[in-house]
Design a protein around this motif. Structure first.
Motif, short mmCIF file in Angstrom:
data_model
loop_
_atom_site.label_atom_id
_atom_site.label_comp_id
_atom_site.label_asym_id
_atom_site.label_seq_id
_atom_site.Cartn_x
_atom_site.Cartn_y
_atom_site.Cartn_z
N ASN A 96 35.14 43.08 31.13
CA ASN A 96 35.86 42.59 29.97
C ASN A 96 36.54 41.27 30.31
O ASN A 96 36.52 40.82 31.46
CB ASN A 96 36.90 43.62 29.50
N LEU A 97 37.14 40.68 29.30
CA LEU A 97 37.73 39.34 29.43
C LEU A 97 38.99 39.34 30.28
O LEU A 97 39.18 38.49 31.15
CB LEU A 97 38.04 38.78 28.04
N GLY A 98 39.87 40.31 30.03
CA GLY A 98 41.18 40.30 30.66
C GLY A 98 42.19 39.56 29.80
O GLY A 98 41.84 38.81 28.89
N GLY A 99 43.45 39.77 30.10
CA GLY A 99 44.50 39.10 29.35
C GLY A 99 45.82 39.15 30.08
O GLY A 99 46.05 40.06 30.89
N ARG A 159 44.35 45.38 29.04
CA ARG A 159 44.14 46.17 30.25
C ARG A 159 44.40 47.66 30.01
O ARG A 159 43.61 48.51 30.43
CB ARG A 159 45.03 45.66 31.38
N GLN A 160 45.49 47.97 29.34
CA GLN A 160 45.81 49.37 29.08
C GLN A 160 44.72 50.04 28.25
O GLN A 160 44.32 51.18 28.54
CB GLN A 160 47.16 49.48 28.34
N ILE A 161 44.23 49.33 27.24
CA ILE A 161 43.20 49.90 26.37
C ILE A 161 41.89 50.08 27.15
O ILE A 161 41.23 51.13 27.05
CB ILE A 161 42.98 49.01 25.13
N THR A 162 41.53 49.08 27.95
CA THR A 162 40.28 49.17 28.71
C THR A 162 40.36 50.28 29.76
O THR A 162 39.38 51.00 29.99
CB THR A 162 39.96 47.82 29.38
N ASP A 163 41.51 50.44 30.40
CA ASP A 163 41.70 51.54 31.34
C ASP A 163 41.54 52.89 30.62
O ASP A 163 40.93 53.82 31.17
CB ASP A 163 43.07 51.47 31.99
N PRO A 212 28.98 45.57 30.17
CA PRO A 212 29.97 44.68 29.55
C PRO A 212 30.47 45.29 28.24
O PRO A 212 29.69 45.86 27.47
CB PRO A 212 29.16 43.39 29.27
N LEU A 213 31.76 45.18 28.00
CA LEU A 213 32.35 45.73 26.77
C LEU A 213 32.29 44.72 25.63
O LEU A 213 33.21 44.64 24.81
CB LEU A 213 33.78 46.20 27.03
N TYR A 214 31.22 43.96 25.60
CA TYR A 214 30.95 43.06 24.48
C TYR A 214 29.70 43.60 23.78
O TYR A 214 28.62 43.63 24.37
CB TYR A 214 30.68 41.64 24.97
N ALA A 394 40.31 47.97 15.93
CA ALA A 394 39.24 47.94 16.92
C ALA A 394 38.89 49.38 17.32
O ALA A 394 39.70 50.30 17.18
CB ALA A 394 39.68 47.14 18.14
N LEU A 395 37.70 49.56 17.83
CA LEU A 395 37.20 50.91 18.11
C LEU A 395 38.03 51.66 19.15
O LEU A 395 38.21 52.86 19.05
CB LEU A 395 35.74 50.84 18.57
N GLY A 396 38.50 50.94 20.17
CA GLY A 396 39.34 51.59 21.17
C GLY A 396 38.65 52.78 21.82
O GLY A 396 37.59 52.65 22.41
#
Length: 502
Positions: A96-99, A159-163, A212-214, A394-396
């Motif tokens: 993912n991209l990161g932020g 980050r929290q959502i991707t985790d 990839p989460l795209y 977003a789907l989350g």
């Protein structure tokens, strides 16, 4: 030593009827299914497949994506034996991209972003200025970006959502008898891809699925992350020998389509007259040259994705008007059109009163959904005459979505390490697959130097004059940066910018 070779193929589904194709002497089968989209076979560009090299070597990427039909339905079931997993240690790497997680992270995050040559493409002669230029831009943009992140709580929730998505994916895989470990690798902020790779090595993973989460592939998103992976793989003997495969895009998968349609249907119920609502798909934009000159399939995949979602909604008797536009453009170059802001204004002028925004290219909430769409575009819509505004989340961690991602991983496992199989029919997989090296080669082999946007000087307030003024300004900036770097003196040093870089 080259990386593992495996063909990038498209998803396959349980057949309700069957069609047989012959292409350049290769026997191929495709299936008809009630849930149809396009299916593509991307030929391998390595020397091992000489039959296809002459057929595709002179064509652009979009031209050698061969449509075979449409198969997106998942057929993965709970794994009933250990033949797929065996003694291997299975890993899944989510990219993912990161932020930035705090306001102090914003400027260094922006530096990492703009230092990526897939984001800012400098001429070869000036590539040594990539990092100084990134430092300059990140310092200039940081104050405004901090305001945006402050408005959504002081940092990105990505980050929290991707985790959380990684944990849910792990649970679904274990429930399907695939005891895999799931890792998160961010491109521009922690946990960096390099950090995830080190953990993968420590855990002794022997088979890796890169996901990839795209949903749609683009040079600037999935492509950039894969290019970083390639450089890491080439420098590490353990990784070179580790079997792996990549799922480069999955926008056509049934679980993703249905989960998105579910959220749209739910949000439409919040309007007094749901049938009158315009469904507004807003996707992240990319420079137009990426698509037209560099062969980026992003636009084609995005348009097909929207079509598939609307087809799913039509099955539910939802036939609202809809449109697609692109957001988040930066800089003076032309990006994919229509632009989101301009389209919102036009819809208001045409009398549209109810609008439902769908962040189609995002599966996690972050600044482009929480601030750009929810704040900026909502305010613009209300000023433009649109009276009722809604936004699909977003789907989350939507179960239908995550479960289908787990199926995609499971469907890919038999093809991890399948480089010895050369017959196309035997290697057909249920998800689009390929090795890191191979996928990048497919793009780079057709990637050309971008031509100048205009070739003739025109006087007056014209696109030509604007372009040449921009070039002159960029040349002046480059000259100043060269002087700063070579002499160690100048206004950037006086402002304390370049010493941060040094």
């Amino acid at each position: 030593m080259s990386l593992l070779n495996s063909v990038w193929l498209s998803p396959q589904a349980i057949c309700t009827s069957q069609r047989i194709y012959h292409c350049s002497g290769v026997h191929m089968e495709a299936c008809d299914n009630s849930y149809l989209s396009k299916i593509y076979v991307v030929p391998r560009l390595s020397s091992g497949w000489s039959e296809t090299q002459t057929l595709f070597s002179k064509k652009s990427l979009k031209k050698y994506l061969v449509p075979l039909g449409a198969l997106v339905t998942s057929k993965a079931q709970v794994v009933s034996d250990t033949s797929i997993v065996g003694d291997d240690k299975i890993g899944v790497l989510l990219l993912n991209l990161g932020g930035p997680e705090t306001l102090e992270d914003v400027q260094p995050f922006l530096f990492n972003l703009f230092a990526d040559p897939d984001i800012i493409r400098l001429p070869r002669l000036f590539r040594f200025l990539q990092k100084p230029l990134a430092q300059f831009i990140s310092v200039l943009r940081a104050p405004k970006s901090k305001e945006g992140y402050a408005s959504i709580g002081g940092g990105s929730p990505l980050r929290q959502i991707t985790d959380a998505q990684a944990e849910e994916l792990r649970k679904f895989l274990w429930a399907k008898n695939v005891p895999a470990k799931v890792y998160v690798g961010m491109r521009y902020w922690h946990p960096f891809t390099e950090e995830a790779i080190e953990q993968i090595k420590r855990d002794g993973i022997t088979k890796l699925v890169v996901l990839p989460l795209y949903p749609q592939f683009s040079i600037s998103t999935s492509g950039s992350s894969l290019r970083l992976l390639e450089s890491i793989f080439r420098e590490d003997e353990y990784l070179v020998n580790m079997q792996h495969t990549v799922i480069p895009s999955w926008y056509q998968r049934e679980g993703y389509i249905k989960a998105t349609a579910d959220l749209i249907e739910k949000e439409l119920r919040n309007f007094g007259h749901p049938e009158q609502v315009m469904i507004f798909f807003s996707a992240h934009g990319v420079p137009l040259a990426y698509v037209e000159e560099a062969g980026d399939p992003y636009k084609a995949e995005m348009e097909e994705c929207v079509d598939l979602i609307m087809e799913e909604l039509e099955k539910r008797r939802i036939t609202n008007a809809y449109t697609l536009a692109y957001q988040s453009r930066v800089g003076p170059v032309e990006w994919l059109k229509p632009y989101t802001d301009e389209t919102i204004i036009e819809l208001g002028q045409k009398g549209v009163k109810s609008l439902l925004a769908v962040p189609i290219s995002f599966v996690s909430e972050h600044i482009e959904t929480l601030e750009e769409i929810d704040v900026e575009y909502k305010e613009l819509a209300l000023r433009s005459g649109i009276e009722k505004w809604g936004r699909v989340p977003a789907l989350g961690c939507e179960p239908t979505f995550i479960s289908d991602l787990a199926d995609a991983v499971i469907e890919s496992l038999p093809y991890v390490g399948a480089m010895a199989v050369s017959n196309l029919e035997a290697r057909q997989s249920l998800v689009p697959l390929g090795s890191v090296e191979e996928l990048l080669a497919a793009y780079d082999s057709q990637r050309r130097e971008l031509p100048p946007p205009v070739t003739v000087w025109e006087w007056g307030w014209t696109k030509s004059a604007e372009t040449w003024n921009g070039r002159a300004a960029m040349l002046a900036v480059l000259v100043l940066l060269v002087l700063e770097v070579t002499t160690g003196e100048g206004f950037l040093h006086q402002w304390g910018i370049l010493p941060l870089f040094q």
